[in-house]
Write an enzyme that holds these catalytic residues in place. Structure first.
Site, PDB file in Angstrom:
ATOM      1  N   CYS A 168       0.832  -1.205   0.000  1.00  0.00           N
ATOM      2  CA  CYS A 168       0.000   0.000   0.000  1.00  0.00           C
ATOM      3  C   CYS A 168       0.875   1.268   0.000  1.00  0.00           C
ATOM      4  CB  CYS A 168      -0.991  -0.032   1.150  1.00  0.00           C
ATOM      5  SG  CYS A 168      -2.405   1.073   0.907  1.00  0.00           S
ATOM      6  N   HIS A 187      -3.640  -5.400   0.528  1.00  0.00           N
ATOM      7  CA  HIS A 187      -3.128  -5.747   1.856  1.00  0.00           C
ATOM      8  C   HIS A 187      -3.030  -7.260   2.032  1.00  0.00           C
ATOM      9  CE1 HIS A 187      -2.910  -1.799   3.872  1.00  0.00           C
ATOM     10  NE2 HIS A 187      -3.749  -1.474   2.906  1.00  0.00           N
ATOM     11  N   GLU A 225      -1.124  -8.845   4.017  1.00  0.00           N
ATOM     12  CA  GLU A 225      -0.816  -9.228   5.403  1.00  0.00           C
ATOM     13  C   GLU A 225      -2.053  -9.711   6.152  1.00  0.00           C
ATOM     14  OE1 GLU A 225      -2.267  -5.022   5.800  1.00  0.00           O
ATOM     15  OE2 GLU A 225      -1.104  -6.161   4.330  1.00  0.00           O
TER      16      GLU A 225
END
Length: 248
Positions: free
Chosen positions: A112, A224, A226
């Site tokens: 990001c 994202h 993660e």
């Protein structure tokens, strides 16, 4: 038998204010993803001297540039629009590390804001509001439920003969032309840095990931990965490849 050395991953932190205190913070999602895939995360605060920077570059086996609610200050890419959500100290640290890590071929993963930092560090520019520039609305859902906020939002189209297509083929994906990602950003790539290679695009044409050929690992993604990285199939590939490169 001695334990296999875990790669040390430097994770750039962000300035936050909490109860009147100025703190440096990293969302635990990023730290957890590094640990889940065999790395040892090391939070990096700004304002490093040249000697401290050299120490960090020698110590770390890889670098992670996470997302943030702040944005890269426009003057770093010669733009003049107003930006109220800045973190100039992070800008200085991230852009410096990115450029030096490339010179030393140290693996880097940008997520990001980190993806945007990578583009700027190499001479690219950013669009502060892609939804006002002919693209779809990529901003995060204004909900408290993280399951909904980080849910898959659109497909990304895998570019032919790129690194991502190679990974998908090596991992025996049935369909190597697209996969689903979440979306939590208002900014995006305007002009891609000349040295970067596009890996995937959103259906509206917005660049969502790139790599830097010639490096052990230099990858930026706009979404994202993660979030629930251990169970998302492409996140597994992304972080495993990162850790393998950092272990070399």
């Amino acid at each position: 038998m001695s334990e296999v050395k875990k790669p040390i991953i430097g994770v750039v932190s962000c300035a936050k204010e909490l109860g009147g205190y100025q703190i440096q913070a990293v969302n635990d999602f990023y730290l957890r993803a590094v640990k889940d895939f065999g790395g040892l995360p090391l939070m990096l605060a700004p304002d490093m001297s040249a000697d401290e920077m050299e120490t960090i570059l020698a110590l770390c086996d890889g670098f992670l540039f996470p997302g943030s609610h702040s944005n890269v200050a426009p003057h770093h890419y010669n733009a003049s629009h107003t930006e109220t959500k800045k973190d100039e100290a992070r800008d200085e640290l991230s852009l410096n590390i990115i450029r030096q890590a490339i010179d030393k071929n140290i693996p880097c993963l940008g997520i990001c804001r980190g993806f945007q930092e990578m583009n700027v560090a190499l001479g690219g520019t950013l669009n502060p509001a892609v939804h006002d520039a002919g693209f779809n609305d990529h901003r995060e859902a204004q909900v408290e439920d993280f399951e909904e906020k980080y849910a898959p939002a659109h497909a990304v189209l895998v570019q032919k003969q790129g690194l991502f297509e190679q990974w998908l083929i090596e991992n025996h994906w049935e369909n190597t032309s697209f996969f689903e990602v979440n979306t939590l950003h208002n900014q995006g790539v305007d002009r891609l840095a000349p040295s970067l290679q596009v890996e995937v695009k959103a259906p509206d044409g917005l660049i969502e990931a790139f790599s830097l050929p010639g490096q052990k690992y230099f990858v930026g993604v706009q979404w994202h990965p993660e979030w629930k990285a251990k169970t998302n199939h492409f996140s597994q590939i992304l972080f495993k490849e990162f850790m393998m490169a950092a272990s070399l």
